[in-house]
Scaffold this active site. Structure first.
Site, PDB file in Angstrom:
ATOM      1  N   LYS A  39       0.827  -1.216   0.000  1.00  0.00           N
ATOM      2  CA  LYS A  39       0.000   0.000   0.000  1.00  0.00           C
ATOM      3  C   LYS A  39       0.858   1.262   0.000  1.00  0.00           C
ATOM      4  O   LYS A  39       0.480   2.284  -0.557  1.00  0.00           O
ATOM      5  CB  LYS A  39      -0.948   0.005   1.210  1.00  0.00           C
ATOM      6  CG  LYS A  39      -1.963  -1.122   1.182  1.00  0.00           C
ATOM      7  CD  LYS A  39      -3.369  -0.610   0.980  1.00  0.00           C
ATOM      8  CE  LYS A  39      -4.270  -1.630   0.343  1.00  0.00           C
ATOM      9  NZ  LYS A  39      -5.195  -2.322   1.120  1.00  0.00           N
ATOM     10  N   LYS A  72      -6.588 -10.441  -5.456  1.00  0.00           N
ATOM     11  CA  LYS A  72      -7.612 -10.628  -4.416  1.00  0.00           C
ATOM     12  C   LYS A  72      -8.900  -9.887  -4.751  1.00  0.00           C
ATOM     13  O   LYS A  72      -8.847  -8.759  -5.245  1.00  0.00           O
ATOM     14  CB  LYS A  72      -7.028 -10.092  -3.095  1.00  0.00           C
ATOM     15  CG  LYS A  72      -7.922 -10.251  -1.893  1.00  0.00           C
ATOM     16  CD  LYS A  72      -7.298  -9.641  -0.643  1.00  0.00           C
ATOM     17  CE  LYS A  72      -7.742  -8.210  -0.434  1.00  0.00           C
ATOM     18  NZ  LYS A  72      -7.437  -7.658   0.877  1.00  0.00           N
ATOM     19  N   LYS A 110     -12.889  -4.948  -1.727  1.00  0.00           N
ATOM     20  CA  LYS A 110     -14.008  -3.999  -1.690  1.00  0.00           C
ATOM     21  C   LYS A 110     -13.625  -2.612  -2.207  1.00  0.00           C
ATOM     22  O   LYS A 110     -14.488  -1.798  -2.487  1.00  0.00           O
ATOM     23  CB  LYS A 110     -14.667  -3.916  -0.306  1.00  0.00           C
ATOM     24  CG  LYS A 110     -13.766  -3.864   0.911  1.00  0.00           C
ATOM     25  CD  LYS A 110     -14.598  -3.719   2.184  1.00  0.00           C
ATOM     26  CE  LYS A 110     -14.121  -4.523   3.360  1.00  0.00           C
ATOM     27  NZ  LYS A 110     -12.761  -4.267   3.819  1.00  0.00           N
TER      28      LYS A 110
HETATM   29  P1  TYM Z   1     -10.578  -6.284   5.661  1.00  0.00           P
HETATM   30  O1  TYM Z   1     -11.713  -5.371   5.923  1.00  0.00           O
HETATM   31  O2  TYM Z   1      -9.650  -5.965   4.551  1.00  0.00           O
HETATM   32  O3  TYM Z   1     -11.145  -7.721   5.430  1.00  0.00           O
HETATM   33  C1  TYM Z   1     -12.040  -8.308   6.341  1.00  0.00           C
HETATM   34  C2  TYM Z   1     -11.857  -9.801   6.394  1.00  0.00           C
HETATM   35  O4  TYM Z   1     -12.149 -10.372   5.132  1.00  0.00           O
HETATM   36  C3  TYM Z   1     -11.037 -11.144   4.674  1.00  0.00           C
HETATM   37  N1  TYM Z   1     -10.947 -10.982   3.224  1.00  0.00           N
HETATM   38  C4  TYM Z   1     -10.944 -12.008   2.368  1.00  0.00           C
HETATM   39  N2  TYM Z   1     -11.002 -13.335   2.564  1.00  0.00           N
HETATM   40  C5  TYM Z   1     -10.989 -14.117   1.448  1.00  0.00           C
HETATM   41  N3  TYM Z   1     -10.914 -13.614   0.194  1.00  0.00           N
HETATM   42  C6  TYM Z   1     -10.865 -12.285  -0.037  1.00  0.00           C
HETATM   43  N4  TYM Z   1     -10.807 -11.806  -1.276  1.00  0.00           N
HETATM   44  C7  TYM Z   1     -10.877 -11.402   1.078  1.00  0.00           C
HETATM   45  N5  TYM Z   1     -10.836 -10.053   1.217  1.00  0.00           N
HETATM   46  C8  TYM Z   1     -10.868  -9.823   2.537  1.00  0.00           C
HETATM   47  C9  TYM Z   1      -9.819 -10.540   5.366  1.00  0.00           C
HETATM   48  O5  TYM Z   1      -8.757 -11.458   5.428  1.00  0.00           O
HETATM   49  C10 TYM Z   1     -10.412 -10.215   6.721  1.00  0.00           C
HETATM   50  O6  TYM Z   1     -10.429 -11.355   7.546  1.00  0.00           O
HETATM   51  N6  TYM Z   1      -7.309  -5.194   9.204  1.00  0.00           N
HETATM   52  C11 TYM Z   1      -8.498  -5.932   8.955  1.00  0.00           C
HETATM   53  C12 TYM Z   1      -9.627  -5.559   9.900  1.00  0.00           C
HETATM   54  C13 TYM Z   1      -9.263  -5.714  11.329  1.00  0.00           C
HETATM   55  C14 TYM Z   1      -9.151  -6.938  12.054  1.00  0.00           C
HETATM   56  C15 TYM Z   1      -8.786  -6.554  13.365  1.00  0.00           C
HETATM   57  C16 TYM Z   1      -9.325  -8.264  11.684  1.00  0.00           C
HETATM   58  C17 TYM Z   1      -8.984  -4.699  12.174  1.00  0.00           C
HETATM   59  N7  TYM Z   1      -8.691  -5.200  13.424  1.00  0.00           N
HETATM   60  C18 TYM Z   1      -8.587  -7.527  14.358  1.00  0.00           C
HETATM   61  C19 TYM Z   1      -9.130  -9.244  12.694  1.00  0.00           C
HETATM   62  C20 TYM Z   1      -8.758  -8.841  14.006  1.00  0.00           C
HETATM   63  C21 TYM Z   1      -8.961  -5.639   7.536  1.00  0.00           C
HETATM   64  O7  TYM Z   1      -8.664  -4.651   6.978  1.00  0.00           O
HETATM   65  O8  TYM Z   1      -9.773  -6.543   7.010  1.00  0.00           O
END
Ligand code: TYM
Length: 326
Positions: free
Chosen positions: A111, A192, A195
């Site tokens: 990023k 990937k 969103k």
């Molecule tokens: P984020 O919002 O990018 O994604 C949320 C969750 O969805 C999973 N994910 C996917 N899994 C499979 N295929 C995909 N294409 C895909 N895109 C996203 C991500 O692996 C994630 O589990 N930093 C984190 C949010 C967060 C968090 C935390 C998660 C903040 N604090 C504490 C766990 C524990 C994030 O940006 O996820």
């Protein structure tokens, strides 16, 4: 009872990748674990957001969680920014994290390359994530593979803190879904599904119309091999569709390969479209019933009260151990 926790950041509408990678795992585990699920809105701020849109999206996320099958009776559901102890703890954890560790995170490296004016928040992002996980002593963190490294960092930070100041935190472990650890973009199946993708033809949003979902799947990129087989190297598109179908049915990838042996891509895509639209249609029906309900605020009030209480206690313990208390 062991505790599980996960969060999703509201930078765009929830996708099928988020559903399969994180939410569905939480749903399947909620009967056996003390479950915490939140909206990681502070994490969304590491990149520029439209404030009105963000505000609306946070509420949509909560309603979507419940629509996806998260039971408010079995989960502590809350908005991260309503817990002021979490960023306070994050600072304390920053002081037990090295710059080297934070800057080696793959997501930070990628990023920060995309935008030379990246925020400091992008660097400290995984440490805030560590605070999210450690304040309540979560044992397991269901995530997609892209977040695994961040959960491992949280574990390393916790271990270092425990060694330096005495046992304070439970060491968390990431939990990955057996098949859907990473759902790929339907148009560019080496990337990937995200969103924040600007060109959403390869992304299935949980808000897409069923017609759009079908179109996106029918037009998804495949190959010229002509066999329905899981081979991520040579057939990434078909492999991705197999992963999606397997994650949403209880069929293994092997079973699906057998079922579609000798059949064409068109027939297989129709099947995948049917599986996805059936699932999304159920979610959307439930969503429309709850998005405007008062119940959402009651759930959030209850959730944040519990979350703040735990974080307040943990922050106090940390400060006592670190010597910053009167
Ligand atoms: P984020 O919002 O990018 O994604 C949320 C969750 O969805 C999973 N994910 C996917 N899994 C499979 N295929 C995909 N294409 C895909 N895109 C996203 C991500 O692996 C994630 O589990 N930093 C984190 C949010 C967060 C968090 C935390 C998660 C903040 N604090 C504490 C766990 C524990 C994030 O940006 O996820």
């Amino acid at each position: 009872m062991k505790r599980i926790l996960t969060g999703l950041k509201p930078t765009g509408d929830l996708t099928l990748g988020n559903y399969i990678g994180a939410i569905k795992q939480m749903v399947s585990m909620q009967n056996k674990y003390d479950s915490y699920l939140f909206v990681a809105d502070l994490h969304a701020l590491t990149v520029k957001q439209d404030s009105e849109e963000l505000k609306m999206r946070i509420r949509k996320f909560i309603a979507m969680y419940i629509a996806c099958g998260i039971d408010p009776e079995k989960n502590t559901i809350y908005i991260q920014s309503e817990n002021e102890y979490i960023p306070a703890m994050s600072y304390l954890l920053e002081c037990t994290t090295t710059y080297g560790e934070a800057s080696r995170m793959i997501q930070f490296k990628e990023k920060s390359k995309e935008n030379a004016n990246f925020s400091v928040g992008l660097l400290t992002y995984p440490i805030l994530m560590a605070a999210d996980i450690l304040y309540c002593d979560a044992d397991y963190v269901p995530v997609g593979i892209d977040q695994k490294q961040h959960v491992e960092l949280a574990r390393n930070i916790a271990e270092r803190f425990n060694n330096r100041y005495g046992k304070t935190f439970t060491l968390p472990e990431p939990i990955l879904n057996e098949t859907g650890t990473k759902i790929y973009d339907l148009k560019v199946p080496t990337k990937k599904m995200s969103k924040t993708e600007e060109n959403p033809v390869g992304v299935i949003s949980l808000f897409d119309t069923l017609e759009d979902i079908t179109k996106k799947i029918m037009r998804s990129t495949t190959d010229s091999i002509g066999i329905i087989k899981y081979d991520i190297e040579n057939q990434p598109g078909i492999s991705n569709l197999l992963t999606i179908a397997s994650s949403l049915t209880n069929k293994s990838i092997k079973d699906l390969e057998r079922e579609f042996e000798g059949k064409g891509y068109g027939e297989f895509k129709k099947y995948v479209a049917l599986v996805v639209t059936e699932e999304v249609s159920k979610i959307q029906d439930k969503y429309s019933k709850i998005i405007n309900s008062k119940e959402l605020d009651e759930i959030l009030d209850k959730g944040i009260e519990k979350s703040r209480k735990l974080a307040k206690e943990k922050e106090k313990i940390m400060k006592e151990k670190m010597g910053t208390i009167r």
